[in-house]
Design a protein around this motif. Structure first.
Motif, PDB file in Angstrom:
ATOM      1  N   SER A 157       0.830  -1.204   0.000  1.00 26.57           N
ATOM      2  CA  SER A 157       0.000   0.000   0.000  1.00 26.57           C
ATOM      3  C   SER A 157       0.865   1.255   0.000  1.00 26.57           C
ATOM      4  O   SER A 157       0.519   2.259  -0.641  1.00 26.57           O
ATOM      5  CB  SER A 157      -0.942   0.000   1.209  1.00 26.57           C
ATOM      6  OG  SER A 157      -0.220  -0.091   2.424  1.00 26.57           O
ATOM      7  N   THR A 160       1.925   1.705  -3.515  1.00 27.00           N
ATOM      8  CA  THR A 160       0.794   2.155  -4.325  1.00 27.00           C
ATOM      9  C   THR A 160       0.543   3.640  -4.119  1.00 27.00           C
ATOM     10  O   THR A 160       0.302   4.388  -5.081  1.00 27.00           O
ATOM     11  CB  THR A 160      -0.472   1.356  -3.968  1.00 27.00           C
ATOM     12  OG1 THR A 160      -0.236  -0.032  -4.219  1.00 27.00           O
ATOM     13  CG2 THR A 160      -1.655   1.827  -4.793  1.00 27.00           C
ATOM     14  N   ALA A 214      -5.819   5.960  -5.437  1.00 29.74           N
ATOM     15  CA  ALA A 214      -5.019   4.734  -5.439  1.00 29.74           C
ATOM     16  C   ALA A 214      -5.863   3.475  -5.295  1.00 29.74           C
ATOM     17  O   ALA A 214      -5.304   2.386  -5.151  1.00 29.74           O
ATOM     18  CB  ALA A 214      -4.000   4.788  -4.296  1.00 29.74           C
ATOM     19  N   GLY A 233      -4.989   0.307  -7.420  1.00 22.17           N
ATOM     20  CA  GLY A 233      -3.735  -0.308  -7.001  1.00 22.17           C
ATOM     21  C   GLY A 233      -3.847  -0.995  -5.653  1.00 22.17           C
ATOM     22  O   GLY A 233      -3.233  -2.047  -5.426  1.00 22.17           O
ATOM     23  N   SER A 235      -3.086  -4.855  -4.900  1.00 22.07           N
ATOM     24  CA  SER A 235      -2.149  -5.223  -3.837  1.00 22.07           C
ATOM     25  C   SER A 235      -2.787  -6.213  -2.868  1.00 22.07           C
ATOM     26  O   SER A 235      -2.149  -7.184  -2.445  1.00 22.07           O
ATOM     27  CB  SER A 235      -1.699  -3.974  -3.083  1.00 22.07           C
ATOM     28  OG  SER A 235      -0.968  -3.103  -3.923  1.00 22.07           O
TER      29      SER A 235
END
Length: 225
Positions: A114, A117, A148, A151, A155
């Motif tokens: 994270s 990201t 984000a 992403g 993730s």
């Protein structure tokens, strides 16, 4: 083929139990990833020396946690954590106990993912938020996470697949699950067709998880609209 199907039917109860055990372990670890890993990753992004709210000491502490947990071989980490696991849940065996080391690893993995990201969020987004007077919580909830989100989903998908892999190891320390079933009822009894069938089912499960995560990320991706 008929022999294999008959054998699967014979072990139907054990197969269902092992799938439920794996589901519990993965579910608990993903809860830890979201409730612990995501905040840690966000703080790593915010508190980094070049971040919006630099806190070098906080960044160092969190970074050490993430690096240490990710660097220790998982089986050794599980064994090293046994005293803490026994203190926390009262036992070092079983599905609940197995969820403890998985939760630590999932949180560390998702924290790093994270953070990476969020680092991909354009700097202009952060500058816009600060020019509008956004505080830390507003920056996170109204600017960083929406930007984000795709992403972050990808993730989390990667972490989920990693937990599927890690959960198979927990059978070695009495955690149960699909991996434990494959070893006990497949490898140790020389029924290799049963073991390979279990492996194939796990491969299909991983492919399904990856496909679902990729599809969801594509749906919510702002840039794809």
């Amino acid at each position: 083929m008929n022999v294999l199907l008959a054998r699967l039917g014979e072990y139907r109860g054990e197969i269902i139990t092992s799938i439920l055990e794996t589901g519990i372990m993965i579910g608990n670890s993903l809860i830890a990833a979201l409730l612990v890993g995501l905040p840690i990753g966000t703080l790593l992004y915010l508190a980094r020396p070049a971040g919006p709210y630099p806190r070098p000491w906080l960044h160092r502490v969190l970074n050490v946690y993430v690096n240490v947990v990710r660097s220790v071989p998982f089986l050794l980490f599980v064994v090293a954590l046994i005293p803490f696991t026994r203190w926390l849940v009262g036992t070092s065996f079983g599905t609940t106990a197995a969820s403890v080391p998985l939760a630590f690893v999932a949180a560390a993995l998702y924290a790093r993912f994270s953070e990476q990201t969020l680092l991909d969020v354009p700097e202009q987004t952060v500058e816009l938020a600060r020019s509008l007077g956004a505080g830390p919580l507003q920056l996170i909830s109204l600017f960083l996470y929406p930007e984000a989100r795709s992403g972050l989903v990808l993730s989390l998908t990667t972490v989920t697949i990693s937990m599927v892999s890690y959960s198979t190891i927990m059978g070695v320390v009495g955690g149960g699950g699909v991996g434990d079933f494959a070893i006990r009822y497949g490898y140790q009894t020389y029924e290799y067709d049963l073991m390979y069938t279990t492996i194939l089912l796990m491969i299909l499960a991983v492919m399904a998880i990856q496909g679902a995560g990729t599809l969801l990320a594509r749906i919510i991706d702002k840039r794809a609209r």
